[in-house]
Design an enzyme around this catalytic site. Structure first.
Site, short mmCIF file in Angstrom:
data_model
loop_
_atom_site.label_atom_id
_atom_site.label_comp_id
_atom_site.label_asym_id
_atom_site.label_seq_id
_atom_site.Cartn_x
_atom_site.Cartn_y
_atom_site.Cartn_z
N THR A 98 0.87 -1.18 0.00
CA THR A 98 0.00 0.00 0.00
C THR A 98 0.90 1.22 0.00
OG1 THR A 98 -1.79 -1.12 1.14
CG2 THR A 98 -1.76 1.28 1.27
N LYS A 173 -7.78 1.22 -2.34
CA LYS A 173 -7.32 0.82 -1.02
C LYS A 173 -7.40 2.00 -0.04
CE LYS A 173 -5.23 -1.41 2.37
NZ LYS A 173 -3.91 -2.02 2.41
N LYS A 241 0.50 5.64 8.30
CA LYS A 241 1.14 5.73 6.99
C LYS A 241 0.06 5.82 5.90
CE LYS A 241 1.87 2.46 4.31
NZ LYS A 241 2.09 1.16 3.68
#
Lengths: 293, 293
Positions: A98, A173, A241
């Site tokens: 990701t 995502k 993150k």
């Protein structure tokens, strides 16, 4: 024609079981990991262990990368001794990390200069999904490339969605992470409110979970918050993150995301309190500290 | 012993079908509604139509109230010609409205002075749940009173949860509304982010709904946001009333609820824009207005 040769870079908590599924499925597999000892098990099961990502590229038609963050993907794909140095024209990189959608587009551009291309295919489902091959896979790239990747995806996950151009897997995502993190804040506030008002919070969850208030986060992390189980499914540091990627992408359009931003701020408080490696449900403790509990 | 006589005060969009189920189940039923014409249909089906809530109380062992807000419940139960004036000792009031927990406790106190008592039993499931008798019912009160109410509840809903003392039904419903409204904000932000980044938002929903991002709000209201369908399931004005109850109760403990407060503020902007009678999913339009969409 010979079987498609697969390479795998990044044998962490996610990558190792995923690579294992591909080896078991019969793909000729070459693996690389920065900490070499993590390749031992797959090596003993028949995987070729490479010394560099470039060596993985030289021995594969399709290379999967599964590492932590944007700079890591840039390094293993396009850095010194990166996959791109070994991959023959026609090769395909599938990045399942990701990371930033913009970085995926830039790497695809660089790969295309060598006659290769990229599919970005981040996943949800965590380490359990990786072990059980039940990941949800969100894939962006040329349709033909995604179709070429699909037999591999089918060994790793159960829901495979084609999301459009390169980068769109990552953007999908990020939508997932917006939903996950805000739904978790909802759970934290509801459980806090229940406890502050002397309700039994598990009874509350059971009463509302079947209706319009229901969510995966409530059913799965609600009881953990109640039982003070802050062991990580998914760590606060990693969610931070991802939320950073969300807010960076939102800045570009620009898009106003007040709740995603709020969760990011509250999780910063969790990190400041030393909870970065706790599960995301540790968010609940931040609100408790701000309340009379 | 004769059948339990039931009274019903408040034949709105929720109350009318609920009262209908009780009549159909064979309970001798007396009804009252401020706008008398709304009693016609049940009257023609055999319900006794009363001229005041007190008259309902005089003809019932159990009186259900289903009205809009705290002052309405106070008026029909304890105001002039209220239920309390007619109800014989041993009578039970079941308030199924969503109102202040503190008001329920005060009404229970007043009823106990007359040898009566109260169960607060707000519901979720909306007008569809009321019509199909599939409501989730969250009941607070003396356990014996809730048990006495249970056969009636079973004609109205499918999930009946005992939540503890009087007021705890309302507090559980407020937890429900915290979850519903914040989950909806999550949906609004995710769909907005998807659209701003040229994803197909329905594909995004389909890709993430099966996993950790899944929720009732995403599955049910997500597609309505995408299709610009802002017709009310549940109106913004009513959610604002409920969030006001949440924040008032949170002030008392005190409890820090940043996301519930944020939704309340953003829905105020929706109300200011004339969207108060739209469905809660109209929240998405507020964020669009604050973004480049």
């Amino acid at each position: 024609m010979d079987a498609v040769r697969v390479g795998f870079v990044g044998l962490g908590i996610m990558g190792k079981p995923m690579a294992g599924h591909l080896l078991k499925a019969g793909y000729p597999l070459t693996v690389f990991n920065r900490t070499r000892s993590k390749t031992d098990e797959l090596g003993s099961q028949g995987a070729r262990v490479a010394s560099t990502p470039a060596e993985v590229g030289a021995n594969a038609d399709i290379v999967i990368t599964m590492v932590s963050d944007s700079p890591d993907v840039q390094e293993v794909v396009a850095g010194k001794n990166g996959v791109i140095e070994g991959l023959a024209p026609g090769g395909l990189v599938i990045d399942m990390s990701t990371i930033s959608p913009a970085v995926e587009r830039e790497l695809d551009r660089q790969l295309r200069e060598r006659g290769c291309s990229l599919v970005d295919a981040p996943v949800s489902g965590g380490d359990v999904g990786a072990k059980n091959a039940t990941l949800a896979i969100m894939a962006g790239g040329e349709k033909a490339d995604v179709e070429r990747a699909t037999p591999v995806f089918q060994k790793l996950g159960k829901t495979i969605t084609y999301c459009g151009a390169v980068g769109n897997g990552q953007l999908t995502k990020l939508c997932n992470q917006i939903l996950v993190s805000i739904n978790l804040l909802a759970v934290s506030e509801a459980v806090l409110f229940a406890r502050a008002n002397n309700l039994d919070p598990l009874t509350m969850i059971q009463a509302v979970q079947g209706g319009a208030a229901g969510s995966w986060q409530l059913a799965n992390l609600g009881p953990r918050v109640v039982k003070r189980d802050f062991a990580p499914g998914f760590m606060i540091d990693l969610m931070q993150k991802d939320l950073r990627l969300v807010l960076q992408a939102a800045d570009l359009t620009p898009t106003c995301l007040p709740a995603a931003s709020l969760v990011h701020q509250l999780m910063s408080a969790a990190q400041a309190a030393g909870q970065g490696r706790e599960g995301t449900q540790g968010l609940a403790k931040v609100l408790e500290k701000l309340s009379s509990l």
